[in-house]
Scaffold this motif. Structure first.
Motif, PDB file in Angstrom:
ATOM      1  N   VAL B  28       0.845  -1.201   0.000  1.00  0.00           N
ATOM      2  CA  VAL B  28       0.000   0.000   0.000  1.00  0.00           C
ATOM      3  C   VAL B  28       0.874   1.243   0.000  1.00  0.00           C
ATOM      4  CG1 VAL B  28      -1.712   1.274   1.353  1.00  0.00           C
ATOM      5  CG2 VAL B  28      -1.873  -1.219   1.137  1.00  0.00           C
ATOM      6  N   LEU B  29       1.879   1.211   0.910  1.00  0.00           N
ATOM      7  CA  LEU B  29       2.742   2.385   1.006  1.00  0.00           C
ATOM      8  C   LEU B  29       4.197   1.931   1.097  1.00  0.00           C
ATOM      9  CD1 LEU B  29       2.832   5.505   1.347  1.00  0.00           C
ATOM     10  CD2 LEU B  29       2.796   5.082   3.834  1.00  0.00           C
ATOM     11  N   ASP B  30       4.986   2.248   0.082  1.00  0.00           N
ATOM     12  CA  ASP B  30       6.396   1.885   0.088  1.00  0.00           C
ATOM     13  C   ASP B  30       7.166   3.022   0.739  1.00  0.00           C
ATOM     14  OD1 ASP B  30       9.000   1.235  -0.362  1.00  0.00           O
ATOM     15  OD2 ASP B  30       8.690   0.572  -2.437  1.00  0.00           O
ATOM     16  N   LEU B  31       7.529   2.788   1.993  1.00  0.00           N
ATOM     17  CA  LEU B  31       8.206   3.849   2.750  1.00  0.00           C
ATOM     18  C   LEU B  31       9.566   4.199   2.161  1.00  0.00           C
ATOM     19  CD1 LEU B  31       7.502   3.129   6.523  1.00  0.00           C
ATOM     20  CD2 LEU B  31       6.801   5.118   5.178  1.00  0.00           C
ATOM     21  N   ALA B  32      10.193   3.183   1.552  1.00  0.00           N
ATOM     22  CA  ALA B  32      11.511   3.441   0.950  1.00  0.00           C
ATOM     23  C   ALA B  32      11.403   4.522  -0.113  1.00  0.00           C
ATOM     24  CB  ALA B  32      12.070   2.159   0.347  1.00  0.00           C
ATOM     25  N   GLY B  99      -1.451   3.587  -6.971  1.00  0.00           N
ATOM     26  CA  GLY B  99      -0.832   3.950  -8.250  1.00  0.00           C
ATOM     27  C   GLY B  99      -1.059   2.881  -9.300  1.00  0.00           C
ATOM     28  N   THR B 100      -0.916   1.643  -8.888  1.00  0.00           N
ATOM     29  CA  THR B 100      -1.073   0.537  -9.828  1.00  0.00           C
ATOM     30  C   THR B 100      -2.514   0.460 -10.325  1.00  0.00           C
ATOM     31  OG1 THR B 100       0.588  -0.629  -8.542  1.00  0.00           O
ATOM     32  CG2 THR B 100      -0.618  -1.913 -10.177  1.00  0.00           C
ATOM     33  N   GLU B 101      -3.452   0.649  -9.402  1.00  0.00           N
ATOM     34  CA  GLU B 101      -4.859   0.603  -9.788  1.00  0.00           C
ATOM     35  C   GLU B 101      -5.192   1.746 -10.750  1.00  0.00           C
ATOM     36  OE1 GLU B 101      -6.895  -1.704  -9.481  1.00  0.00           O
ATOM     37  OE2 GLU B 101      -5.783  -2.922  -8.029  1.00  0.00           O
ATOM     38  N   ALA B 102      -4.647   2.922 -10.450  1.00  0.00           N
ATOM     39  CA  ALA B 102      -4.911   4.084 -11.307  1.00  0.00           C
ATOM     40  C   ALA B 102      -4.321   3.863 -12.698  1.00  0.00           C
ATOM     41  CB  ALA B 102      -4.311   5.351 -10.674  1.00  0.00           C
ATOM     42  N   ARG B 103      -3.160   3.252 -12.717  1.00  0.00           N
ATOM     43  CA  ARG B 103      -2.538   3.012 -14.001  1.00  0.00           C
ATOM     44  C   ARG B 103      -3.302   1.953 -14.805  1.00  0.00           C
ATOM     45  NH1 ARG B 103       3.391   1.494 -13.578  1.00  0.00           N
ATOM     46  NH2 ARG B 103       2.468  -0.429 -12.834  1.00  0.00           N
ATOM     47  N   ILE B 122     -13.016   0.453  -6.514  1.00  0.00           N
ATOM     48  CA  ILE B 122     -11.654  -0.091  -6.375  1.00  0.00           C
ATOM     49  C   ILE B 122     -10.676   1.036  -6.033  1.00  0.00           C
ATOM     50  CG2 ILE B 122      -9.750  -1.190  -7.642  1.00  0.00           C
ATOM     51  CD1 ILE B 122     -11.976  -2.715  -9.229  1.00  0.00           C
ATOM     52  N   ILE B 123     -10.775   2.133  -6.776  1.00  0.00           N
ATOM     53  CA  ILE B 123      -9.871   3.257  -6.570  1.00  0.00           C
ATOM     54  C   ILE B 123     -10.090   3.849  -5.177  1.00  0.00           C
ATOM     55  CG2 ILE B 123      -9.333   5.626  -7.310  1.00  0.00           C
ATOM     56  CD1 ILE B 123      -8.230   3.662  -9.292  1.00  0.00           C
ATOM     57  N   ALA B 124     -11.368   4.004  -4.791  1.00  0.00           N
ATOM     58  CA  ALA B 124     -11.684   4.586  -3.488  1.00  0.00           C
ATOM     59  C   ALA B 124     -11.109   3.733  -2.369  1.00  0.00           C
ATOM     60  CB  ALA B 124     -13.195   4.746  -3.347  1.00  0.00           C
ATOM     61  N   ALA B 125     -11.242   2.384  -2.536  1.00  0.00           N
ATOM     62  CA  ALA B 125     -10.713   1.468  -1.518  1.00  0.00           C
ATOM     63  C   ALA B 125      -9.201   1.581  -1.409  1.00  0.00           C
ATOM     64  CB  ALA B 125     -11.107   0.043  -1.873  1.00  0.00           C
ATOM     65  N   ALA B 126      -8.554   1.650  -2.559  1.00  0.00           N
ATOM     66  CA  ALA B 126      -7.086   1.761  -2.570  1.00  0.00           C
ATOM     67  C   ALA B 126      -6.654   3.056  -1.889  1.00  0.00           C
ATOM     68  CB  ALA B 126      -6.575   1.738  -4.021  1.00  0.00           C
ATOM     69  N   ARG B 131      -4.421   6.039   2.742  1.00  0.00           N
ATOM     70  CA  ARG B 131      -4.689   7.055   3.745  1.00  0.00           C
ATOM     71  C   ARG B 131      -4.468   6.449   5.145  1.00  0.00           C
ATOM     72  NH1 ARG B 131      -9.254   8.237   6.315  1.00  0.00           N
ATOM     73  NH2 ARG B 131      -9.790  10.409   6.805  1.00  0.00           N
ATOM     74  N   GLN B 132      -4.986   5.225   5.299  1.00  0.00           N
ATOM     75  CA  GLN B 132      -4.844   4.534   6.581  1.00  0.00           C
ATOM     76  C   GLN B 132      -3.375   4.248   6.880  1.00  0.00           C
ATOM     77  OE1 GLN B 132      -7.495   4.105   8.707  1.00  0.00           O
ATOM     78  NE2 GLN B 132      -5.822   3.635  10.149  1.00  0.00           N
ATOM     79  N   ALA B 133      -2.644   3.859   5.861  1.00  0.00           N
ATOM     80  CA  ALA B 133      -1.219   3.547   6.029  1.00  0.00           C
ATOM     81  C   ALA B 133      -0.459   4.784   6.503  1.00  0.00           C
ATOM     82  CB  ALA B 133      -0.640   3.040   4.708  1.00  0.00           C
TER      83      ALA B 133
END
Lengths: 712, 154
Positions: B28-32, B99-103, B122-126, B131-133
């Protein structure tokens, strides 16, 4: 993009996130940035901020990235600025489009920031190289423009020519009107130079380089000179020639002016002595090669100084111009003063060698008679009347002739021989044309050695001062004496005074010579002391050179002062020509002499062109009637002149002395006319101081021809 | 998968290759990625990070709302534009899943596929996950997030 200024980047993206990240990335790399959220804003910021680089997003509202890129490239200052386009990762179409609209590079989104930093550095470096290249090209082009240097490349096989913009300017032409092929240049070349250029092009077509100076004609008809260099280019399969053309009109003009100054007489436009010498050198070489003959004539105008004196130097100059022109015409010397294209010396015929001396070079001449005939023709040319405002004057001249190989086989010697012959002609009374002879050569040599001898003799015993009495019939008594110098040459015996006096005048030795004479006269006056009557004077001759010597008055003061001789014992004799040469100067100098109580006599009076008005102005005490008039006293005309002079002197309150009186008859005539001061062999020859002392001691009784001295 | 590879090559996430290779869904969120962003330099307290995330939240929540509305209205062009934009910013920030879903949506529309109203969800869930992350990682406070969202009236 200098080291001092930070690189400034324009970031164009509608996504604030990307803009923020980009500006952070750039800040980390030490760049500054400015952001635009759409295309229109980007163009405005580009113009105001002048960024060094543009990061440009593709997809934007209002004006898209490709359009922005095109707009930037259309700006002069946007032509070279690096533009990096931000494209979609999988968007090959955008990358292709970016290339087409002139983007420098692209980077795909999402942006790898590390990669972006490197890419920016690469792009900036190549942009810098590019800009330097452009600057070099610009400076080369402006250098070419400044140097008026045009260039061309000729692809010979296809006869295709690439010419620089400056090249066309050198011909005053536009690229459209010049013509395409290499030979098109010929249409613009000055006609006489065309064969030369054509030949060079013919050789060039075979790969031969050349360097050529030729003239081009501009559309306005003006002619300019260019220097063209062509050489085959290295390498390549097909023949390619590279050439450069430079406008050298100014250089050529300058050279011509320098030549003109160095080789031509500014007054008459004729070649000068130096040019004459050089022409003579090549003429002599030609003669030796071809076994032919040439002649040099030197023509001198009689008494030219008098023209200047009487008409003024401006008229004198005009007269010289007329004579120069006539001589040139007469010799058929029609070569232009200087050929337009430079080149070698033209075959000169007439030159001005000195003030009133002209040189004539005749190549490939026939026998001597022919040359002499030419000389007489030149004399006729000079003799033809010259009209100057207000009057018509007639001149005479003398010509000295020398021939090669008879008289010399070397240029300088040939000219010298002609001048020697001229001197002979000038010294003789009747001879107007003199051909050089061996005898003259000897005489010239003697004259040369005489010069050295005279230099040595001045102030020595070899030079003696003798005195010729001037008898006052109203005494009778010896009123004064004229001091005359005699040279008893140790080896040659007596040298006639006219010979060494003229030599001394020519060489400037007359100044020390006259000083030596005055010193001797002073010494003799001191010696004779009380034997001299109270108002007795010794008359000393001053030449023109003496008179114009600025040291004259100081020298006289010094010599008289040193010997403690009162100036009232001295009289100077000057010819009227000398006095009339510069009247203002003469007036001043004579006034100074009068102030010192030194008297002045005008020698050889009647032979010059004295103006009566001036004569009155000058502080002159005595007129001496020239011996030539005394010799003609038996003739009614001669008598009339003498009567006139006597009358003139009387009316101006001057004394009058008759020179060269040799017979009782002459004496009688003079006495009857009221001339009572007599000088001549009739009474006494020039004598030594001792003889003079005896004569003075004996009084009039010692004088010969006593009978003639009966008082009236 | 081909698309995933490309993304991973340039996104330089240390985790992404393994995840992709295992066929697991993207993180979900790549901190790197997030911590390597310009100006962040691995510092959670970097002021730039706050600004970046603020902008991201504002932009994304607005886009998600607009995208759902556009799907309902069948505005294909608007959907495409929003998906394209969301793709860029989400991938840039390290919100890989979003990002992947949007793409995916962007690509399918470009490929000519019909609009699918399900994509809104799908986009809203992603976005909710992302946001949660951010909240879970403590990169954004709950109050902070609420005030941002309130300011844009979502």
């Amino acid at each position: 993009m200098t080291g001092t200024r930070k690189i400034h980047v324009l970031i164009v993206d509608d996504d604030p996130l990307t803009r923020l990240m980009a500006s952070e990335a750039l800040r980390e790399s030490g760049y500054t940035s400015v952001e635009a959220e759409d295309g229109l804003r980007a163009l405005a910021l580009f113009d105001s901020e002048r960024p060094d680089l543009v990061l440009l997003d593709v997809m934007m509202p209002r004006l898209g990235g490709f359009d922005v890129c095109q707009h930037l490239r259309a700006r002069p200052e946007g032509q070279l600025v690096p533009i990096i386009m931000l494209t979609g990762l999988d968007d090959g179409e955008s990358v292709e489009r970016a290339f087409q609209v002139g983007a420098t590079d692209f980077i795909s989104k999402p942006i790898n920031w590390t990669l972006l930093r490197f890419r920016i550095r690469y792009v900036l470096r190549s942009a810098q190289v590019m800009q330097e290249l452009v600057r070099n090209k610009e400076s080369l082009s402006s250098a070419q423009r400044i140097a008026r240097l045009g260039s061309w490349e000729w692809f010979v096989t296809e006869d295709r020519v690439q010419r620089s913009a400056q090249y066309y300017r050198l011909f005053g032409q536009q690229p459209e009107s010049f013509g395409e092929r290499m030979e098109a240049v010929l249409d613009h070349v000055y006609k006489p130079d065309r064969p030369m250029v054509q030949a060079a092009l013919k050789g060039a077509a075979k790969g031969l380089g050349y360097q050529l100076t030729y003239r081009v004609v501009w559309p306005d008809g003006s002619v300019r000179t260019v220097l063209e260099t062509a050489e085959p280019a290295e390498g390549g399969v097909d023949l390619l020639l590279e050439g450069s053309v430079q406008d050298i009109t100014e250089q050529v003009d300058t050279q011509r002016r320098i030549r003109q100054l160095a080789y031509f007489d500014p007054l008459t436009g004729l070649p000068n002595r130096e040019f004459f010498r050089e022409s003579l050198l090549s003429a002599v070489a030609r003669c030796l090669r071809n076994d032919s003959r040439c002649a040099v004539m030197v023509l001198d105008i009689d008494r030219f100084a008098r023209i200047n004196d009487s008409l003024g130097p401006e008229r004198g100059d005009q007269v010289l111009q007329v004579i120069g022109h006539r001589l040139r015409e007469s010799m058929g010397d029609r070569t232009p003063a200087e050929p337009a294209g430079g080149g070698g010396l033209p075959r000169l015929k007439v030159a001005r060698l000195a003030a009133d001396e002209f040189g004539v070079l005749v190549s490939d001449v026939g026998p001597v008679d022919e040359v002499i005939e030419v000389a007489y023709r030149l004399l006729d040319v000079v003799r033809a009347p010259i009209r100057v405002p207000g009057q018509e004057i007639t001149l005479a001249a003398r010509v000295g002739v020398a021939m090669m190989p008879e008289h010399a086989t070397e240029a300088d010697a040939l000219l010298k021989a002609a001048e020697t012959a001229l001197n002979r002609a000038k010294r003789s009374t009747g001879e107007q044309v003199a051909l050089f002879s061996e005898e003259m050569k000897v005489a010239a040599f003697l004259r040369f050695t005489l010069e050295g001898d005279l230099r040595r003799a001045i102030g020595e015993e070899e030079l003696q001062v003798v005195y010729q009495p001037i008898v006052d019939l109203n005494g009778p008594r010896i009123a004064k004496v004229e001091a005359l110098v005699r040279w008893a040459h140790l080896a040659r015996g007596t040298v006639p005074p006219p010979e060494f006096i003229s030599l001394a005048e020519e060489t400037g030795m007359i100044v020390p010579l006259t000083r030596a004479v005055i010193e001797q006269v002073c010494s003799d006056i001191v010696h004779m002391g009380d034997a001299l009557p109270p108002d007795f004077r010794v008359s000393v001759n001053l030449s023109g050179v003496n008179f114009m010597d600025p040291q004259l008055i100081p020298t006289i003061r010094a010599v008289l002062g040193a010997a403690q001789v009162p100036p009232s014992r001295i009289e100077f004799e000057l010819t009227e020509t000398v006095l009339m040469r510069d009247l203002d100067y003469a007036t001043t100098t004579l006034a100074q002499l009068r102030e010192m109580d030194i008297r002045v006599a005008v020698d050889d009076f009647g032979t010059g062109y004295s103006s009566l008005a001036y004569l009155r102005r000058l502080a002159v005490n005595t007129l001496k009637i020239d011996r030539s008039f005394i010799g003609e006293l038996h003739d009614s005309q001669g008598l009339a002149i003498v009567e006139a002079v006597i009358g003139l002197a009387r009316s101006l309150g001057m004394d009058v002395v008759a020179e060269g009186v040799e017979t009782p008859a002459q004496l009688e005539v003079l006495r009857e006319r009221g001339c009572h001061l007599i000088q001549g062999y009739l009474f006494a020859r020039p004598m030594s101081r001792q003889a003079l002392l005896q004569l003075l001691a004996g009084g009039a009784a010692v004088l010969p021809q006593r009978a003639a001295l009966r008082p009236d | 998968m081909e698309n995933n590879k490309k993304m991973l090559d340039t996104a330089s996430s240390p985790l992404a290759p393994q995840l992709a290779a295992c066929g697991q869904p993207e993180v979900v969120l790549d901190l790197a990625v997030l911590m390597s962003l310009p100006g962040v330099s691995q510092r959670r307290d970097a002021p730039v990070l706050k600004r970046l995330l603020g902008i991201f939240v504002v932009e994304t929540s607005r886009s998600v709302g607009l995208l759902q509305a556009a799907l309902e209205h069948g505005d294909r062009e608007q959907v495409g534009r929003l998906a394209h934009r969301m793709k860029s910013s989400a991938l840039a920030i390290g919100a890989l899943h979003l990002g992947t879903e949007a793409r995916r949506l962007d690509s399918s529309l470009k490929a000519g596929s019909p609009l699918d109203p399900a994509d809104g969800g799908i986009i809203a869930a992603a976005w909710r996950d992302a946001r949660q992350a951010l909240l879970d990682e403590g990169l954004l406070g709950a109050d902070e997030l609420r005030s941002i969202e309130a300011s844009i009236g979502s």
